[in-house]
Design an enzyme around this catalytic site. Structure first.
Site, short mmCIF file in Angstrom:
data_model
loop_
_atom_site.label_atom_id
_atom_site.label_comp_id
_atom_site.label_asym_id
_atom_site.label_seq_id
_atom_site.Cartn_x
_atom_site.Cartn_y
_atom_site.Cartn_z
CG HIS A 21 9.35 0.46 -3.00
ND1 HIS A 21 8.38 0.26 -2.06
CD2 HIS A 21 10.32 1.20 -2.38
CE1 HIS A 21 8.71 0.85 -0.93
NE2 HIS A 21 9.90 1.42 -1.10
CD GLU A 22 13.82 1.98 -3.36
OE1 GLU A 22 13.95 3.21 -3.12
OE2 GLU A 22 13.59 1.13 -2.48
CG HIS A 25 10.88 6.14 -2.15
ND1 HIS A 25 9.92 6.55 -1.26
CD2 HIS A 25 11.16 4.84 -1.81
CE1 HIS A 25 9.63 5.57 -0.42
NE2 HIS A 25 10.37 4.52 -0.74
#
Length: 427
Positions: A21-22, A25
């Site tokens: 997920h990170e 970003h």
């Protein structure tokens, strides 16, 4: 040992999902020139880190999430630009403290690399990149299982013949009470393994269609079955019985009753089937996320000895425990257990996607909503030839973000306690 191994494997899978997920970003932030100072999995005290270039990569003690730290999340204070005096209210103090903390991270040489300076569509992509990675992982896992392994579906082959007619609301003791009439299937001579070829003169290829036809019938009907390579015609006399509504299982209806249960078989899905299944899963996940506040009384009741619902929310501890339960369940083959663990992991990633898309700070959806609102304001300003309103000041929403964070922390602790004292079980 299998329980412990399953817990560890699933826990690592959760950490990898957070890191994935990170990464979404991080990748887009760096692509758009935003300086990222930290990429962390977990919260609290740092237990390992390594700096590569301008970014510190590491693991933290509390594995309940992760984050990347981008400089310039908030725009400068307009009051300072126009020489106005700022309010001294607690909310204003909270806002300015947050803005000051962000401003301190910006060095003069990085002044052009701040997050708020990027165009709204770029900020949307950066914030959407994280949840999108979870969605990709969920779709890939579910698609691989549905297309490569298959999903259990009921067939038209008889798996079990019930001995007596009982309403669905009756307590199942495994034995027929005195005076209970035999089921039409038992009276007509149905056997486990019979494949139903025709019902009342019509062929049926799926159990769902056959079940609906049974429910809509009454009286004596001819049923053609295939048994041992030969076809036989049986003549059951269907009765009316109280059964759950197929569309709403909480509602009971009187329908035609035969008294048999189907076998299930693994059926591989095609692309349209996968798309349809994924749409249903996303819709169901959205509904469950919306229902989270309603689950608080059930969680409190479960902590103090009440029944824990099968679809109760679970946290990292509860999800990892389910992984251990699945891996140690020896009634399934090793392959089936591994598939179930991947199903659980995909479900967690789908939940992370939906939850993070909620349009409230500090979730990713809150930043996306702020960027979209800024874009709308600027377009309206250009349309009506008004001055550019500038970037949307998300710092003004920090009191709300802090409040939401406290609610999430409290909810997480509630789920954690419930997962420990009264965990959800699958089998």
């Amino acid at each position: 040992m299998l329980v412990v191994l399953g817990i560890l494997i699933f826990f690592v899978g959760l950490l990898l999902s957070i890191a994935w997920h990170e990464l979404g970003h991080l990748m887009w932030a760096k692509l758009f020139g935003v300086k990222v100072t930290q990429y962390m999995v977990g919260f609290g005290r740092t237990i390992w880190s390594r700096k590569k270039g301008e970014t510190e990569y590491g693991l933290k003690l509390i594995p309940l999430g992760g984050y990347i730290r981008m400089i310039g999340m908030f725009p400068p204070k307009k009051d300072e630009e126009y020489g106005r005096t700022a309010s001294s209210s607690p909310w204003r103090t909270m806002i300015e403290d947050a803005r000051q903390a962000v401003a301190e991270e910006v060095r003069p040489e990085d002044a052009h690399r701040q997050f708020y300076q990027r165009k709204p569509w770029k900020r949307v992509i950066v914030m959407f990149g994280g949840p999108f990675m979870n969605l990709i992982l969920a779709v890939v896992i579910f698609s691989g299982i549905l297309m490569g392994y298959g999903t259990p579906e009921p067939t038209t082959t008889v798996g079990k013949v019930s001995e007596c007619v009982l309403p669905a609301t009756a307590q199942n003791t495994g034995q027929c009470p005195a005076g209970a009439p035999p089921t039409p299937a038992a009276a007509a001579g149905f056997q486990a393994g019979d494949r139903i070829v025709e019902f009342n003169g019509r062929p049926y290829a799926s159990w769902d269609q056959l079940q609906l036809a049974i429910r809509q019938s009454s009286g004596t009907v001819p049923v053609v079955v295939e048994r041992g390579g030969q076809r036989l015609t049986l003549h059951p006399s269907l009765v009316q019985n109280e059964m759950p509504n197929l569309k709403d299982t909480d509602q009971m209806v009187r329908v035609g009753f035969l008294g048999l249960a189907p076998t299930s078989a693994l059926v591989k899905q095609d692309i349209p089937g996968v798309v349809n299944t994924m749409g249903e899963m996303i819709g169901m996940t959205v509904q469950k996320v919306i229902e989270l506040p309603q689950r608080v009384p059930d969680l409190v009741s479960a902590i103090f000895g009440g029944e824990r619902q099968d679809d109760s929310p679970v946290g990292v501890v509860g999800a990892s425990r389910l992984g251990g339960e699945v891996l140690s369940y020896d009634q399934f083959s090793v392959g089936a257990r591994i598939v179930m663990m991947f199903n659980l992991l995909a479900g967690v990633n789908l939940s992370l996607f939906v939850l993070n898309m909620l349009p409230i700070l500090p979730l990713d959806g809150g930043h996306i909503a702020g960027a979209l609102w800024e874009s709308v304001r600027r377009k309206f300003a250009r349309l009506f030839r008004r001055p550019d309103p500038g970037p949307f000041d998300t710092a003004r929403l920090m009191p709300l973000a802090y409040g939401v964070s406290l609610v999430f922390i409290a909810y997480s602790l509630l789920v954690l306690v419930a997962d420990i004292v009264n965990p959800v079980t699958i089998f």
